[in-house]
Design an enzyme around this catalytic site. Sequence first.
Site, PDB file in Angstrom:
ATOM      1  N   SER A   1      -0.953 -15.870  -0.343  1.00  0.00           N
ATOM      2  CA  SER A   1      -1.843 -15.210   0.624  1.00  0.00           C
ATOM      3  C   SER A   1      -3.264 -15.697   0.375  1.00  0.00           C
ATOM      4  CB  SER A   1      -1.822 -13.694   0.428  1.00  0.00           C
ATOM      5  OG  SER A   1      -0.524 -13.182   0.607  1.00  0.00           O
TER       6      SER A   1
ATOM      7  N   ARG B   1      -5.021  -6.046  -6.179  1.00  0.00           N
ATOM      8  CA  ARG B   1      -5.511  -7.406  -6.442  1.00  0.00           C
ATOM      9  C   ARG B   1      -6.835  -7.384  -7.224  1.00  0.00           C
ATOM     10  NH1 ARG B   1      -0.959  -7.958  -4.929  1.00  0.00           N
ATOM     11  NH2 ARG B   1      -0.171  -9.482  -3.437  1.00  0.00           N
TER      12      ARG B   1
ATOM     13  N   GLU C   1      -8.372 -13.790  -1.299  1.00  0.00           N
ATOM     14  CA  GLU C   1      -7.731 -13.455  -2.577  1.00  0.00           C
ATOM     15  C   GLU C   1      -7.892 -14.646  -3.524  1.00  0.00           C
ATOM     16  OE1 GLU C   1      -3.537 -11.986  -2.632  1.00  0.00           O
ATOM     17  OE2 GLU C   1      -3.206 -13.635  -4.051  1.00  0.00           O
TER      18      GLU C   1
END
Length: 356
Positions: free
Chosen positions: A243, A173, A339
Amino acid sequence: MQDQFYMVLNIMSIEGVSLKHHNTFALLVNTAHLVIADRIELMLKVWQKTQKHQTPLLILGEGSNVLFLENFAGTVMINHLKGIYIREKKDTWHLHVSAGENWHNLVCYTLKAGIGGLENLALIPGLVGSAPIQNIGAYGIELHNVCEYVDLLDFFTGTVNRIPAAQCGFGYRDSIFKHQFQTGYIIVGFGLHLRKKWRPTLKYGSLTQLNPATVTPTQIFNAVCAMRRSKLPNHHKIGNAGSFFKNPLVSLEQSKELISQYPNIPNYLQTNGCIKLSASWLIDQCQLKGYRVGGAAVYPYQPLVLVNVHNATSQDIVILARYVRNTVADKFNIWLEPEVRFIAARGELNSVEVLS
Ligand code: FAD
Ligand code: EPU
């Protein structure tokens, strides 16, 4: 075209524009100006104009990884550059894709053309131009596995520079587009290379049940779509940004301590020696499924996803995320990092600082 562009900009500046359909949390926030840019020259003009007036500029794709904390006080520029070009070489397909293409449509397009390799990344919302930023990943594949280069427009010089994948700093990520190339740049396209000698990736979930000798890319695509539909809320019906937190990476020592205390804790050794834990599991163990703040809630079927159940405000989501983060830290001494990118009136804020 130039007049048309300025007209759009002016109309928007008078009325303010709702971003409800430009953020998948479906939050009721506005921006002072909205520009849909389908050419690089337009992008440069918008940048120059915002620089001249010292107003903030936010590049946006489909808004599936952002949390607007309040109304945006400047110009939101949506990337609309289109085009998919395929070149065939002896062993590889090379694709050049413009940043305004929809990611999932690209996956479908390649499969229809008989090109495998993207099927594990089906149904990830958002535009192609956003995919390298957090090195999108799912079901055992990340963008970096197929990326050849990223084309980046440098607003300061007006030039497009091609960055080879090896120099993009891709991680879990993460990429350089979240760091040194975050402000003053826009991704305008990327190149993918997909091997003609396709090999399935069947490491994850129900994919492990498939036969590697006979499985096809389309079967994997269908299995991935089915898994995602069964776990994740449809953002067109229930606002969310996937998420909300990243899965935490901890040291081997810290993981050993946790495993001795919680023998069932899911843990995955990474190539760099760190251990990845499951944020879903940590939140689940805190009994937070369904926990609600105002119109926001922890999604009962996938607790890593925070949802806009009913008219949630940005504040509801922030308070809920802070509660989840603090509760996980109290129990496990692990501080989850978002995130999702937090956007305030004049630009992005450090999400950890907002939640601290
Ligand atoms: P946006 O949210 O519009 O933008 C994200 C950030 O990138 C912002 O900071 C924006 O300023 C910046 N940005 C956007 N375009 C550009 C550009 N061209 N140049 C420079 N900066 C730019 N992600 C995964 O990795 N795996 C998943 O499995 C996954 N599943 C998801 C499921 C759901 C239901 C949802 C809602 C999200 C999911 N996500 C997943 C997160 C999201 O889809 C990805 O992060 C996606 O790449 C975001 O694309 P976007 O166009 O919506 O980006
Ligand atoms: N789990 C629970 N309780 C639950 C659900 C899950 O304890 O209710 C535990 C289980 O142990 C399960 C584990 O969490 O095995 C992992 O769950 P899941 O397979 O749903 O994956 P995830 O780690 O929660 C990550 C990505 C997703 C990606 C999937 C599939 C991150 C932050 N999220 O989720 O990406 O789609 O794997 O590869 O890495 C996104 O980034 O927005 C996103 C959705």
